[in-house]
Design an enzyme around this catalytic site. Structure first.
Site, PDB file in Angstrom:
ATOM      1  N   ASP A 395       0.841  -1.195   0.000  1.00 17.76           N
ATOM      2  CA  ASP A 395       0.000   0.000   0.000  1.00 17.76           C
ATOM      3  C   ASP A 395       0.883   1.255   0.000  1.00 17.76           C
ATOM      4  OD1 ASP A 395      -2.266   1.558   0.045  1.00 17.76           O
ATOM      5  OD2 ASP A 395      -3.184   0.494   1.715  1.00 17.76           O
ATOM      6  N   GLU A 398       3.226   5.217  -3.526  1.00 14.56           N
ATOM      7  CA  GLU A 398       3.626   6.563  -3.956  1.00 14.56           C
ATOM      8  C   GLU A 398       3.613   7.396  -2.680  1.00 14.56           C
ATOM      9  OE1 GLU A 398       0.251   6.093  -2.969  1.00 14.56           O
ATOM     10  OE2 GLU A 398       0.214   5.277  -4.990  1.00 14.56           O
ATOM     11  N   ASP A 478      -8.042   4.639  -3.833  1.00 16.76           N
ATOM     12  CA  ASP A 478      -9.161   4.769  -2.896  1.00 16.76           C
ATOM     13  C   ASP A 478     -10.303   5.557  -3.517  1.00 16.76           C
ATOM     14  OD1 ASP A 478      -7.574   3.374  -1.153  1.00 16.76           O
ATOM     15  OD2 ASP A 478      -6.873   5.152  -0.079  1.00 16.76           O
TER      16      ASP A 478
END
Length: 801
Positions: A395, A398, A478
């Protein structure tokens, strides 16, 4: 005026401003480099560098033809003509037909830019922020110093009557990129791959890790690069999309096989809190006879307060090995979330700090360092992998996105400045998009160093060119649960795969179902799965997700297990169960396509424009796609039954418009009805069905709806034949895990159907692997007729139907 300096082993040209080099790599690929310096950069091979292009070959079977005005480099599959006056490049296919060209003036340019480097100190003030996207630590540099002179760079194009796809998945919902702009940098919901492909039969890969933009508008048609040390990109041509993919993978590396379980259904939510909860979820799926291949543990498995620690909290996960053993005994694999950032002074963070392996915020590990990657893997192995965990969820790959706060969504140019500026604070300007590539490399190489018995699976939120060679699957970030987001996911996934990377997925149901003050939490369903409107959206999202490389349900605000959407006999439960079972039934088709991805440079999902480039009506279709070689998927992206708040909809047709591409006929997957191509139809789409069509001239192998892959030792394979032309299929199988397929431990059974004689040939099985089945029963279905045959020891068998 350019002068020819050399023609072998590459063509090198020079004018008063630039050196220009054309280097043949393969018969279909040319590397183009340009610099304002007196020489090109040497090969950058250091232990810390993670190259995008791993191909080391050169191609010598080319010719060069010069006139006073032009130089033409000709390869078997393409040619490039350079105007010696302007440096304009024109690109041609093997027949001499023009594919694309640069404008006459300023087709390529480079402009000096100063690159500065931030110097951090251990005495810098660290500011800890608890965000929706996890715990973040930021700081300000102690000093900023000049590092080097680099360049802005730009390559312009004159496009023809074509569609352009690629550059990764973003938020806007673009399909064909003609007439569009694209800001190419990494951020939650932006996964960048700096490659584009055209329906005209060519592609470009830009070896650039900085901020990029693509423009096709009144300002021109071009790719702009923020920071390069020299302009470096690749042109490739091919007579089919698969040949373009082959060229890309030749450059960036082959994609390894994922384990068979990774192609089943995966259940997740934000988040399961303990080992017992994970076990109970799998037990409930087994009790209900709903297939489940893997269960996913989201964040914060670590001891409270030790963010990013790669270990289990002993109070909630007292026996990690016992946990994975129980899950494996039930046929379920386990994926776990790990993060690149650490704080709270857990043992992992202390070890990184003691060795100087953190970036400037003293929280995010330096994935660009080989030694730091090795330490990250050591910690992951000792704290997680040794206990039998099967897969990684990397997760926040970036790690310096910085705009996820506030009520108002920043304008696009503001978001670019915020996120790129934050990344540049800690990373080199020319490498801000490459963190995820390096992070994925460390996971892959680390796991491969300790075992060949378990294939690497790595779900990441960010991507880059070449990341597929590290067994990475990228998901779209998300997202919020609403119909518009679902609609936009489809073309963005297609653009990601059109950039050459094959494994893309998303959170089935959208991550946020609620609507809150933050600009990014904009779901339409605050009551979650208690809202019949959300149940409908979720069902349609899951139906779409059935036909992606990874089928995975995940999100926050509301649980996502099937029993949250009703019970057997209710419309949404039954529709969800039907498609999860269908996913498992497609396993022979899916796993064979996975082998084609790894061994033939194929892909799973394809924009119709790239699949049918001779039919311009497909170019701008954003809500249909080809899944594997034969199945066209047409998701439903508008409500038909309920609005948000469980408000019933009246008089909404349970149909959607579908375009059937020209060049072949099409069969309705559910009814078997045949349609001619080149027409638009209204297709039935009640809640338990989305329009699915099979190309005429196809074989689709299917199996039973197993609870997990390999549950039934004597599973019958059903071969669905869709006549219309001769057709073939390569049915692949192996042990389902381990890397022994790399040494040839797998089988391929060639299938061929003669349309003229109605004869199916099940060819002699090629290859072998331990414990493979010696007897295989096939059920063959053609035009509503069925027959069954048992093949012993992989011998050839012919059946006239």
């Amino acid at each position: 005026m350019y002068q020819v300096l050399q023609t072998t082993p590459a063509v090198v040209l020079k004018n008063e401003q630039f050196l220009l080099r054309l280097s043949p790599i393969t018969e279909q690929t040319v590397r183009i480099t340009m610099t304002p310096k007196d020489e090109f950069l040497p090969a950058r091979e250091t232990k810390n560098r993670t190259p995008v292009v791993v191909c080391q070959t050169s191609f010598s079977d080319y010719t060069v033809h010069s006139t006073e005005q032009t130089l033409t480099l000709s390869l078997p599959a393409c040619s490039i003509q350079v105007d010696l006056t302007s440096g304009q490049c024109s690109y041609f296919d093997a027949t001499g037909a023009l594919l694309v060209k640069e404008p006459k003036a300023n087709g390529k340019y480079m402009e000096k830019v100063s690159v500065y480097r931030n110097v951090f100190s251990k005495e810098d003030k660290l500011i800890q922020k608890e965000t929706v996207d996890g715990m973040k630590v930021v700081t300000e540099p102690a000093e900023t110093v000049f590092d080097r002179t680099a360049y802005h760079a730009k390559v312009s194009f004159v496009f023809g009557n074509e569609a352009i796809y690629g550059f990764g998945s973003h938020e806007e919902g673009y399909g064909n990129l003609r007439g569009k702009s694209r800001q190419i940098y990494q951020q939650n919901m932006k996964a960048c791959v700096p490659c584009m492909m055209s329906t005209n039969g060519y592609g470009f890969l830009f070896d650039c890790g900085s901020l990029m933009t693509f423009e096709d508008n009144g300002y021109g048609s071009y790719v702009w690069m923020d920071t390069v040390d020299e302009l470096d990109y690749y042109f490739f041509a091919g007579t089919s999309y698969q040949k373009l993919l082959h060229a890309y993978r030749t450059l960036t590396g082959a994609v390894p096989m994922l384990p068979k379980w990774a192609f089943g259904y995966g259940q997740s939510k934000e988040r399961y809190h303990c080992a017992d909860e994970l076990i109970d979820i799998v037990k409930e799926y087994r009790a209900r006879k709903i297939p489940l291949s893997f269960i996913i543990q989201d964040w914060m498995t670590w001891e409270e307060g030790k963010w990013g620690q790669k270990s289990f909290d002993a109070t909630r996960y007292p026996d990690p090995k016992g946990l994975t053993d129980i899950l494996h005994d039930m046929g379920a694999a386990m994926m776990i979330s790990v993060w690149p950032n650490m704080n709270g002074m857990g043992e992992n963070q202390k070890e990184f700090l003691a060795n100087g392996y953190m970036l400037g915020n003293q929280s995010t590990y330096n994935a660009f360092s080989a030694d730091a990657r090795a330490m990250y893997w050591k910690q992951a192995n000792e704290g997680i992998f040794q206990y039998g965990v099967d897969a990684w969820w990397c997760d926040c790959s970036e790690p310096f996105e910085a705009d996820w706060h506030g009520e108002l969504r920043p304008e696009p140019h503001e978001r670019l400045q915020i996120n790129v500026g934050e990344a540049k604070k800690y990373l080199d300007d020319a490498q801000i998009s490459e963190y995820s590539l390096c992070h994925s490399r460390g996971i892959y190489e680390g796991q491969r160093s300790v075992t060949d018995d378990k294939r690497v699976v790595n779900l990441t939120r960010s991507s880059f060119a070449g990341q597929g060679r590290y067994s990475a699957i990228t998901w779209s970030g998300d997202t919020s649960a609403n119909w518009e987001t679902l609609k936009r996911q489809i073309p963005e996934g297609l653009n990601f795969c059109a950039a050459g990377e094959p494994y893309w997925s998303m959170d089935i149901g959208g991550f946020f179902t609620d609507c809150q003050n933050e600009w990014f939490v904009k779901g339409d369903y605050p009551d979650g799965c208690n809202d019949l409107g959300y149940r409908e959206l979720y069902t349609r999202w899951l139906q779409y997700g059935t036909f992606l490389p990874m089928m995975r349900s995940h999100g926050t605000n509301t649980p996502r297990e099937i029993w949250r959407f009703g019970e057997p006999g209710t419309m949404f439960y039954d529709a969800i169960a039907k498609f999860i079972r269908l996913r498992m039934m497609l396993m022979p088709y899916l796993y064979s396509q996975a082998a084609a991805v790894s061994m033939k440079s194929d892909t799973f999902i394809t924009a119709l424009g790239l699949a049918f480039p001779n039919d311009p009506q497909t170019f701008d279709i954003r809500d249909q796609f080809l899944f594997g070689p034969s199945l066209m998927v047409c998701p439903v992206t508008a409500p038909m039954y309920y609005e948000s708040g469980s408000v019933p909809l009246a008089d909404v047709p349970k149909q959607r418009s579908v375009y059937l591409p020209a060049g072949c006929g099409w069969y309705d997957f559910f009814t078997g009805i045949y349609y001619a191509g080149g027409q638009t139809i209204l297709a039935d789409a009640p809640i338990d069905k989305i329009p699915l069509f099979i190309k005429a001239g196809a074989i689709v192998p299917m199996g039973p709806a197993e609870q997990y892959p390999g549950e039934e030792e004597d599973a019958v394979i059903t071969l669905h034949i869709y006549p219309g032309s001769d057709c073939s299929f390569s049915l692949y199988d192996d042990a389902g895990d381990s890397y022994r397929y790399e040494q040839g431990e797998y089988t391929v059974t060639p299938l061929f159907f003669s349309n003229e004689t109605n004869t199916l040939t099940i060819g002699k099985r090629q290859g072998s692997f331990p414990k493979m089945k010696q007897s295989q029963q096939y059920r063959i279905v053609l035009n509503g007729r069925e027959t069954t045959v048992t093949v012993e020891n992989g011998e050839e068998c012919c059946i006239t139907l």
